[in-house]
Design a protein around this motif. Structure first.
Motif, PDB file in Angstrom:
ATOM      1  N   PRO A   1      11.870   6.430  60.665  1.00 14.89           N
ATOM      2  CA  PRO A   1      12.160   6.926  62.139  1.00 14.89           C
ATOM      3  C   PRO A   1      11.159   7.508  62.891  1.00 14.89           C
ATOM      4  CG  PRO A   1      13.213   8.178  60.603  1.00 14.89           C
ATOM      5  CD  PRO A   1      12.783   7.299  59.946  1.00 14.89           C
ATOM      6  N   VAL A   2      10.100   8.330  62.120  1.00 14.88           N
ATOM      7  CA  VAL A   2       8.960   9.130  62.854  1.00 14.88           C
ATOM      8  C   VAL A   2       7.833   8.580  62.530  1.00 14.88           C
ATOM      9  CG1 VAL A   2      10.736  11.075  63.057  1.00 14.88           C
ATOM     10  CG2 VAL A   2       9.191  10.834  61.153  1.00 14.88           C
ATOM     11  N   SER A   3       7.633   7.381  62.069  1.00 18.37           N
ATOM     12  CA  SER A   3       6.048   7.202  61.454  1.00 18.37           C
ATOM     13  C   SER A   3       5.380   7.061  62.517  1.00 18.37           C
ATOM     14  CB  SER A   3       6.420   6.080  60.373  1.00 18.37           C
ATOM     15  OG  SER A   3       7.195   6.406  59.168  1.00 18.37           O
ATOM     16  N   ALA A   4       6.031   6.300  63.597  1.00 18.53           N
ATOM     17  CA  ALA A   4       5.155   5.654  64.749  1.00 18.53           C
ATOM     18  C   ALA A   4       4.898   6.880  65.661  1.00 18.53           C
ATOM     19  CB  ALA A   4       5.770   4.629  65.256  1.00 18.53           C
TER      20      ALA A   4
ATOM     21  N   ALA B   1      10.473  -2.199  69.964  1.00 13.31           N
ATOM     22  CA  ALA B   1      10.875  -3.647  69.543  1.00 13.31           C
ATOM     23  C   ALA B   1      12.195  -3.386  69.241  1.00 13.31           C
ATOM     24  CB  ALA B   1      10.187  -3.676  67.969  1.00 13.31           C
ATOM     25  N   ALA B   2      12.888  -2.339  69.301  1.00 13.17           N
ATOM     26  CA  ALA B   2      14.373  -2.017  69.030  1.00 13.17           C
ATOM     27  C   ALA B   2      14.938  -2.068  70.328  1.00 13.17           C
ATOM     28  CB  ALA B   2      14.713  -0.814  67.953  1.00 13.17           C
ATOM     29  N   LEU B   3      14.395  -1.808  71.186  1.00 13.29           N
ATOM     30  CA  LEU B   3      14.948  -1.585  72.604  1.00 13.29           C
ATOM     31  C   LEU B   3      14.767  -2.910  73.500  1.00 13.29           C
ATOM     32  CD1 LEU B   3      13.823   1.930  73.521  1.00 13.29           C
ATOM     33  CD2 LEU B   3      16.325   1.094  73.172  1.00 13.29           C
ATOM     34  N   ASP B   4      15.864  -3.230  74.300  1.00 17.95           N
ATOM     35  CA  ASP B   4      15.602  -4.391  75.132  1.00 17.95           C
ATOM     36  C   ASP B   4      14.726  -3.946  76.536  1.00 17.95           C
ATOM     37  OD1 ASP B   4      15.744  -6.379  77.331  1.00 17.95           O
ATOM     38  OD2 ASP B   4      17.833  -6.793  76.545  1.00 17.95           O
TER      39      ASP B   4
ATOM     40  N   SER C   1      29.192   7.626  61.129  1.00 22.60           N
ATOM     41  CA  SER C   1      29.177   8.651  60.148  1.00 22.60           C
ATOM     42  C   SER C   1      28.298   8.322  59.032  1.00 22.60           C
ATOM     43  CB  SER C   1      30.461   8.774  59.346  1.00 22.60           C
ATOM     44  OG  SER C   1      31.153   7.519  59.010  1.00 22.60           O
ATOM     45  N   LEU C   2      27.473   7.422  59.007  1.00 23.06           N
ATOM     46  CA  LEU C   2      26.462   7.145  58.287  1.00 23.06           C
ATOM     47  C   LEU C   2      25.222   6.491  59.217  1.00 23.06           C
ATOM     48  CD1 LEU C   2      24.848   6.487  55.582  1.00 23.06           C
ATOM     49  CD2 LEU C   2      25.964   4.226  55.672  1.00 23.06           C
ATOM     50  N   LEU C   3      24.217   7.072  59.148  1.00 22.20           N
ATOM     51  CA  LEU C   3      22.933   6.673  59.957  1.00 22.20           C
ATOM     52  C   LEU C   3      21.763   5.961  58.791  1.00 22.20           C
ATOM     53  CD1 LEU C   3      21.867   6.142  62.900  1.00 22.20           C
ATOM     54  CD2 LEU C   3      21.095   8.344  62.654  1.00 22.20           C
ATOM     55  N   VAL C   4      21.429   4.897  58.848  1.00 23.38           N
ATOM     56  CA  VAL C   4      20.234   4.446  58.083  1.00 23.38           C
ATOM     57  C   VAL C   4      18.995   4.681  58.828  1.00 23.38           C
ATOM     58  CG1 VAL C   4      19.215   2.688  56.555  1.00 23.38           C
ATOM     59  CG2 VAL C   4      21.805   3.124  56.474  1.00 23.38           C
ATOM     60  N   CYS C   5      18.025   5.409  58.504  1.00 23.56           N
ATOM     61  CA  CYS C   5      16.734   5.459  59.424  1.00 23.56           C
ATOM     62  C   CYS C   5      15.728   4.819  58.635  1.00 23.56           C
ATOM     63  CB  CYS C   5      16.455   7.034  59.651  1.00 23.56           C
ATOM     64  SG  CYS C   5      17.890   7.828  60.300  1.00 23.56           S
TER      65      CYS C   5
ATOM     66  N   ILE D   1      18.556   2.891  62.651  1.00 19.20           N
ATOM     67  CA  ILE D   1      17.458   3.050  63.427  1.00 19.20           C
ATOM     68  C   ILE D   1      15.899   2.632  62.572  1.00 19.20           C
ATOM     69  CG2 ILE D   1      18.468   4.679  64.873  1.00 19.20           C
ATOM     70  CD1 ILE D   1      16.818   6.951  63.824  1.00 19.20           C
ATOM     71  N   TYR D   2      14.967   2.085  63.632  1.00 18.08           N
ATOM     72  CA  TYR D   2      13.963   1.784  63.098  1.00 18.08           C
ATOM     73  C   TYR D   2      12.777   2.253  63.511  1.00 18.08           C
ATOM     74  CZ  TYR D   2      16.817  -2.490  62.243  1.00 18.08           C
ATOM     75  OH  TYR D   2      17.913  -3.419  61.714  1.00 18.08           O
TER      76      TYR D   2
END
Lengths: 330, 349
Positions: free
Chosen positions: A181-184, A103-106, A174-178, A97-98
């Motif tokens: 994720p909360v900066s905005a 920007a990540a969603l359609d 099982s792995l989430l790269v963030c 997640i970015y």
């Protein structure tokens, strides 16, 4: 000791860039000999300023970028090459997640459709049940049926980030790269999302690679952290240790730069100079031009990693073989 | 106030407004296409004061100052009064505003690289300010620009003068913006999220620079930020805004030690602590209401853990429970508010 879900060993990634319109092509080392490991169910934070290579490291961990050298091991086996069926199967267990959810969603697809899309792509379960699964996932991140029917533009920033989370988690990774994720998000909403992320981590046994520049959030969510500067790790160890008693002068400056509400009289370490250009990496220790305690050797010799008795590793000449605390006076 | 002990020149922020405040905003409202986004702002700014304006997105913290300086588009309707040294600025002729803006009042923004013109050399852009406000011309421009670049800690001033914005880093561009703002020798510098787009170590540099310049020149600083930590370390007095209104005003030390308004209390409790024991974060439940659909009473009432029945009927006035502190809360006057640290178990409620 629990097993490592993710292991990066000695990964490097360089890009080539032109200096000026007709200039020579020069290699830029975005990530340089980085080794990290993330234990099952834990959170590892990657901290650094822009250009430190933290996002590239996150992308390499997912196989979105191939390292020029080094290995990425996911549950003990090497990542298959990107865009192969084997990679796709493995990628279902690793999501990203970015920072900017919009920007990540359609923008033209209702939230429910976007959330069920991964199930369609990976052909998970009967098609008739996918909507219910998506609704259940949205419910778990705190979005109701009304939100599910909305377009991203009709949701607030916090709700959009929840939708992004639901979409990432529906494959039961099982792995989430963030990545930031909360900066905005606004402060009050940031707390909601941080709590949600920690609840989901506990309930789903997620392992998190948490990329952030915000040390306050890092302190809240992570067990271990790695501080990066110009593509290299400068200090790596337990978050609690690094934040309470950092050894590397760069980590110390970063911690001192954290603005804390209600604190005014503190002496801040103000680093001079700018974060240098990755295309013009200084010789020796990359940090030496800004370092308040640089010695002559720092300009020539790149410091090796030293593991301290408390388990952390640090790359700094001033720390080698000396008691660190007296050495790094400010 | 102990917070001023370390202050070199000792600007003492008076507990009551000074006899002649530098800038006074009274009853200012802003409507965008019939939607009220600023609902009556009153504030004063003393000479040399560092005032922090804090709020989340949509609180009106930026709009207040854009409106005061006449920088909003025509679609905005502004009413009320903004007086600089007694002189009314709202509705003033464009020619007069042009002398004030960039002169006595300067403003810098979040993203310095988009505030600078990308196709003009830095020197030409700063020269324009010097020529317009001080009649500096010719080779004097270069000399004066060098003095300003030195003042803002931009090394190698001569080369910077001939550089384009893209050749400088974000932090350096922000220093250029500050130098341009200082060119007019302003009485007030309004800095709108000046460090939000910058890295942590550069943020520390810029905040340090703003504080140093304020002490050296005696200008007032208005620092607009979403980050309570940033204003806490830089400002003497803090104004907290929510949905286009001021909800609390207090000296910086007091507001962090004993916030009075439940919204301020909520903001502080929602921050991850950087010292002491970890605890689960206490978010403010719900979200900021839409400006087209504000609740009839206190705008914060739907999210407020302390709301009373009366909060949903009447908009609370900004009352002064003690000298120098203002809070717009009915519940807080009924029962003295305490910082609520009880842990909320549900994040999804």
């Amino acid at each position: 000791m629990t097993a490592n879900i993710l292991e990066l060993s000695g990964i490097s990634r360089s890009y080539s860039t032109r200096q000026g319109l007709f200039g020579k092509r020069v290699p830029v080392r975005a990530v340089d000999d980085v080794s990290l490991s993330l234990q099952e169910g834990q959170t590892l934070a990657l901290v650094g300023e822009s250009g430190s290579g933290k996002s590239t490291t996150g992308r390499i961990a997912l196989g979105l970028e191939r390292p020029n050298s080094g290995h990425v091991l996911f549950r003990g086996s090497e990542l298959p090459p990107a865009d192969t069926p084997a990679w796709r199967r493995m990628r279902a267990q690793m999501q990203m997640i970015y920072q900017d959810p919009l920007a990540a969603l359609d923008r033209r697809l209702p939230i429910l459709d976007q959330t069920r899309e991964p199930l369609d792509i990976h052909d998970v379960g009967p098609a008739s049940e996918r909507n219910d699964k998506a609704l259940a996932m949205l419910d778990a991140v705190g979005l109701n049926a009304g939100h599910a029917a909305s377009l991203p533009s009709q949701l607030s920033g916090g709700q959009r980030q929840r939708a992004v989370l639901a979409r990432a988690l529906i494959m039961k990774p099982s792995l989430l790269v963030c990545d930031e994720p909360v900066s905005a998000l606004d402060v009050s909403i940031q707390a909601q999302v941080v709590n949600l992320l920690m609840d989901l981590q506990r309930d789903l046994q997620l392992s998190l690679l948490f990329i952030s520049h915000d040390l306050k959030v890092v302190r809240q969510v992570s067990q271990r952290m790695a501080v990066m500067y110009l593509g290299r790790i400068v200090e790596y160890g337990e978050t609690r240790l690094l934040l309470s008693n950092s050894v590397h002068p760069y980590t110390r400056a970063l911690i001192s730069a954290v603005p804390v509400a209600g604190r005014r009289t503190r002496e801040r370490i103000i680093l001079t100079g700018e974060p240098p250009n990755p295309a013009a990496r200084p010789a020796g220790c990359a940090f030496h031009p800004r370092c308040p305690i640089a010695r002559s050797e720092c300009a020539n010799v790149s410091p090796a990693f030293t593991t301290l008795p408390d388990g952390r590793s640090v790359a700094c000449h001033a720390v080698d073989g000396h008691p660190p605390i007296e050495e790094v006076g400010v | 106030m102990g917070n001023l002990a370390g202050c070199a020149t000792g600007y003492v922020f008076p507990a009551a407004p000074a006899p002649q405040p530098l800038l006074v905003i009274e009853g200012m409202t802003v409507d965008f296409n019939g939607v009220r986004v600023l609902r009556g702002i009153d504030l004063t700014l003393a000479r040399g004061e560092a005032l922090g304006i804090v709020g989340e997105s949509g609180s009106g913290k930026s709009v207040t100052w854009l409106a005061a300086l006449g920088l909003l588009p025509r679609s905005a309707t502004v009413s009320g009064s903004v007086r600089l040294d007694g002189e009314e600025m709202l509705g003033a002729a464009a020619s007069r505003l042009d002398r004030i803006r960039g002169g006595r009042v300067a403003m810098i923004f979040q993203d310095p690289s988009s505030a600078l013109n990308p196709v003009l050399r830095i020197g030409r852009q700063i020269g324009e300010v010097l020529a317009r406000h001080h009649g500096v011309s010719g080779s004097n421009i270069r000399a004066e620009a060098k003095r300003l670049f030195d003042l803002v800690g931009l090394p190698d001033a001569a080369r910077r003068f001939d550089a384009y914005p893209h050749e400088l880093s974000g932090g350096q561009n922000q220093r250029v913006m500050i130098a341009m703002a200082l060119a007019g020798k302003p009485d007030v510098l309004v800095a709108d999220e000046p460090t939000t787009a910058l890295d942590a170590t550069i943020q520390a540099q810029i905040l340090d620079l703003l504080t140093t310049i304020r002490r050296e020149t005696g200008m007032a600083l208005v620092l607009i930020s979403h980050d309570l930590g940033v204003v806490s370390e830089t400002c003497d007095r803090i104004i907290v805004m929510y949905t286009g209104s001021v909800v609390e005003t207090a000296p910086a030390d007091a507001i962090f030690a004993s916030p009075r308004h439940p919204y301020t209390q909520g903001l502080l409790a929602a921050l991850p602590p950087f010292e002491g024991a970890l605890h689960r974060l206490v978010p403010i439940e719900g979200q900021v209401p839409d400006p087209t659909n504000l609740p009839p009473g206190c705008a914060f009432a739907p999210r407020c853990p302390k709301r009373l029945a009366v909060c949903e009927e009447a908009v609370p006035p900004l009352a002064q429970p003690e000298n120098g502190r203002f809070s717009a809360c009915i519940a807080a006057t009924v029962q003295p508010a305490r910082l609520s640290l009880k842990l909320n178990t549900s994040v999804l409620a």
